[in-house]
Write an enzyme that holds these catalytic residues in place. Sequence first.
Site, PDB file in Angstrom:
ATOM      1  N   PRO A  72       0.830  -1.177   0.000  1.00 12.54           N
ATOM      2  CA  PRO A  72       0.000   0.000   0.000  1.00 12.54           C
ATOM      3  C   PRO A  72       0.868   1.231   0.000  1.00 12.54           C
ATOM      4  O   PRO A  72       1.671   1.429   0.889  1.00 12.54           O
ATOM      5  CB  PRO A  72      -0.760  -0.129   1.325  1.00 12.54           C
ATOM      6  CG  PRO A  72      -0.342  -1.448   1.915  1.00 12.54           C
ATOM      7  CD  PRO A  72       0.955  -1.749   1.310  1.00 12.54           C
ATOM      8  N   GLU A  73       0.682   2.038  -1.009  1.00 15.54           N
ATOM      9  CA  GLU A  73       1.325   3.340  -1.061  1.00 15.54           C
ATOM     10  C   GLU A  73       0.274   4.345  -0.581  1.00 15.54           C
ATOM     11  O   GLU A  73      -0.799   3.951  -0.145  1.00 15.54           O
ATOM     12  CB  GLU A  73       1.831   3.608  -2.480  1.00 15.54           C
ATOM     13  CG  GLU A  73       2.723   2.450  -2.972  1.00 15.54           C
ATOM     14  CD  GLU A  73       3.324   2.642  -4.348  1.00 15.54           C
ATOM     15  OE1 GLU A  73       3.584   3.793  -4.719  1.00 15.54           O
ATOM     16  OE2 GLU A  73       3.539   1.649  -5.045  1.00 15.54           O
TER      17      GLU A  73
END
Length: 271
Positions: free
Chosen positions: A2-3
Amino acid sequence: MPELPEVEITRLSFASRIQGARTTGVRVGKPLRWPIGCDPQHLLSQSVGEVVRRGKYLWLPLESGGLLLHLGMSGSLSFAANVGEPGRHDHFDLSTTKGTLRLTDPRRFGAVVWSPSMHSGPAAKLLCGLGLEPFDAEFDGAYLKSALRSRSGPIKQALLSGAIVVGAGNIYACEALFEAGIDPRTRSSKLSLARCERLAAAVRRTLARALDLGGSTLRDFRDAHGIAGEFQLHAQVYGREHEPCARCSAPIRRIVQGQRASYFCGRCQRR
DNA sequence: AAGTGGACCTGCTAGC
DNA sequence: TGCTAGCAGGTCCACT
């Protein structure tokens, strides 16, 4: 995994539903990146405040402190009234009067850490080295130019470090450099002000577009409702080695920088 | 101070 | 079909 877009989408998908709930139970499964740092009993019978994001971290405020959450490479959060028995990758549950927040994380690089506040204790230590938020008005070409002045390493790694601007991980760093026409190997301090302006704008646009598309789902990512993202379908370079560049048709290249893959167009992106 | 490489852990896939 | 090597969205830490 997850960015910034995935973390923000996760936050938006449960923050308003959990706010104001009262905690009723805690289950700690297999160890994550760090120990939680408190007796789980300490988390009970407290009201939940407004969940906020800083970089790729989420801060879940409770009355006597709060929890700093990180999704690592493969983590996701779900929030539902009926969660069922934990599966083999479900390593943390926080039950509340409005539902249970559950962290699922196969690789266990994620974290749940108790801290007395966001600005003290373990949370402060983890957050203190972070750069600007990309949507902060201060994040512009002049700031980037100044922050990169003392950096001799490749621009790709400067973006990934999170010390200058937070939120762009491997996918979005590659995509932003493509959009800005900058070779990922370019020495950071060599970028002109004009190119810094293009890059700052490209980072913001790339992350904003990913937010619009619900983030990227390579394999694990789901928001707290279980919904996947589709930015990956629109990626111009990430994961597209040997495919023709959408702009000039030259084959997309894959190199390794700092033990991470970088994808770029050797013709459109200049040093 | 900034750059580099190793560490953490599991699952999936391509290739033999 | 089955095994193995290699790869994956992050980032802290020790060392130079």
